[in-house]
Design a protein around this motif. Structure first.
Motif, PDB file in Angstrom:
ATOM      1  N   SER A 146       0.842  -1.199   0.000  1.00  0.00           N
ATOM      2  CA  SER A 146       0.000   0.000   0.000  1.00  0.00           C
ATOM      3  C   SER A 146       0.870   1.239   0.000  1.00  0.00           C
ATOM      4  N   LEU A 147       0.209   2.381  -0.212  1.00  0.00           N
ATOM      5  CA  LEU A 147       0.906   3.652  -0.125  1.00  0.00           C
ATOM      6  C   LEU A 147       0.135   4.581   0.790  1.00  0.00           C
ATOM      7  N   LYS A 148       0.865   5.495   1.389  1.00  0.00           N
ATOM      8  CA  LYS A 148       0.248   6.523   2.221  1.00  0.00           C
ATOM      9  C   LYS A 148       0.931   7.849   1.923  1.00  0.00           C
ATOM     10  N   VAL A 149       0.168   8.827   1.451  1.00  0.00           N
ATOM     11  CA  VAL A 149       0.700  10.163   1.220  1.00  0.00           C
ATOM     12  C   VAL A 149       0.709  10.892   2.557  1.00  0.00           C
ATOM     13  N   VAL A 150       1.883  11.080   3.125  1.00  0.00           N
ATOM     14  CA  VAL A 150       2.029  11.660   4.451  1.00  0.00           C
ATOM     15  C   VAL A 150       1.868  13.173   4.413  1.00  0.00           C
ATOM     16  N   LYS A 151       2.444  13.791   3.371  1.00  0.00           N
ATOM     17  CA  LYS A 151       2.452  15.240   3.298  1.00  0.00           C
ATOM     18  C   LYS A 151       2.648  15.675   1.848  1.00  0.00           C
ATOM     19  N   ARG A 152       2.181  16.869   1.537  1.00  0.00           N
ATOM     20  CA  ARG A 152       2.455  17.458   0.227  1.00  0.00           C
ATOM     21  C   ARG A 152       3.145  18.794   0.462  1.00  0.00           C
ATOM     22  N   THR A 153       4.453  18.782   0.360  1.00  0.00           N
ATOM     23  CA  THR A 153       5.219  20.004   0.591  1.00  0.00           C
ATOM     24  C   THR A 153       6.472  19.964  -0.268  1.00  0.00           C
TER      25      THR A 153
END
Length: 357
Positions: free
Chosen positions: A109-116
């Motif tokens: 699976s994947l998890k997008v932790v942050k968009r910065t």
């Protein structure tokens, strides 16, 4: 006077007679010399012919002897080479600790932790037991690293305000940095192949080294900003780069982080063409490929340095559905996860592993 003239004439006639006799004798001897010369010439030519025959016989015998000697020497060299390879493999197993007994079976699976941050960057944790801090290095050329107390702090909206700024005396280049044992290892900007070891707590450069052969072309064709990619797995610190002499094949190097010295290098069959990133996990190089426009990433080349796997075991392992490209993909051996930077997003991939056969 008359008598004297007669005497002179008589003497002259005698001289003429003697001269004629001498001429006949000289001519006779010259004829004999010509005969001797012809005979000598024939004997010399005969001797030269015999010498040529003898030389051919000697050359033939020499070639037969040399051929047998070469065969014996080649057999000895082959035996010596096999023994050296066996000893080298034993040494590598001791150096790499062959207890690593699992291989990658898939990405769960994947998890997008942050968009910065921008398109290029790197984020990671120190894989040590007591380390919870998150480090963010934004951009392919910069000299300020952000340190967060933990991942929860990093995920907060105002995360940059709570970050500790760590200025570097020497700027980095690319996105192939790693944190290991309290140190940041990175490729120094403006240098061909210099790797810097930076003490994060004391904020000083602890050591530096040059990586032979690296820095002339990108490590991955689709990530041209990165010439040297550093990696960490269960066995320690590694460096990845590509060389033009091998057509862009990836070279894998084991580094001793304490001595900042090369321990061993491998020329892998994995090409940098079409590659966007790579990571090390359990002694094995995993190369991630994509399309130039950014599509679905896939692991299409795996190279185990201990030959437990073939170079193309598990080809085509896909990442969970997500369109785009990766600037970095780094493995955390403590958490068995991948920390990736994709188009400005910080992503975690969970891995599925299985026992080595």
């Amino acid at each position: 006077l008359q008598k004297r003239l007669e005497k002179c004439n008589q003497d002259a006639l005698e001289y003429v007679g003697e001269s004629r006799e001498l001429s006949r004798m000289v001519l006779s001897r010259l004829a004999g010399l010509s005969t001797d010369k012809a005979e000598l010439k024939r004997e010399v030519e005969n001797l030269l012919t015999r010498l040529e025959h003898a030389q051919r016989d000697i050359d033939y015998l020499g070639s037969v002897t040399d051929s047998n000697a070469c065969v014996e020497v080649h057999e000895d060299l082959l035996k010596e080479q096999l023994l050296e390879e066996a000893e080298e493999k034993k040494r590598l197993k001791v150096m790499l600790n062959a207890s690593c007994d699992h291989v990658l079976a898939g990405i769960r699976s994947l998890k997008v932790v942050k968009r910065t941050g921008g398109k290029h960057g790197s984020w990671m944790k120190d894989p040590g037991k007591k380390h919870a801090k998150i480090y963010l290095l934004s951009g392919s050329v910069n000299n300020v690293m952000l340190e967060f107390a933990n991942i929860m702090t990093f995920m907060e909206n105002n995360q940059t305000l709570k970050a500790r700024r760590v200025p570097l005396p020497l700027p980095w280049e690319g996105t192939g940095h790693v944190i290991y044992q309290g140190f940041l290892f990175y490729h120094r900007h403006g240098s061909l192949n210099e790797i810097v070891k930076f003490n994060i707590q004391r904020k000083i450069v602890a050591d530096q080294m040059l990586l032979p052969g690296a820095g002339r072309i990108p490590a991955y064709q689709l990530s041209p900003q990165t010439k040297i990619d550093l990696a960490v797995d269960e066995q320690g610190l590694w460096a990845l780069h590509a060389e033009p002499e091998s057509g862009g094949s990836i070279v894998l190097t084991k580094i001793n982080p304490a001595a900042m010295a090369v321990e061993h290098s491998w020329d892998t069959p994995c090409t940098s063409k079409g590659a966007e990133a790579a990571f090390m996990a359990c002694n094995a190089l995993h190369v991630v490929y994509n399309s130039p426009s950014g599509g679905s990433s896939r692991i299409q080349c795996v190279y185990d340095v201990l030959d437990a796997l073939n170079a193309y075991t598990n080809p085509g392992v896909p990442f969970p559905k997500r369109q785009g490209s990766h600037s970095t993909v780094h493995y955390n051996p403590k958490e068995k996860q991948l920390f990736a930077w994709g188009d400005g997003s910080q992503i975690i991939y969970k891995l599925h592993t299985k026992q080595k056969v």
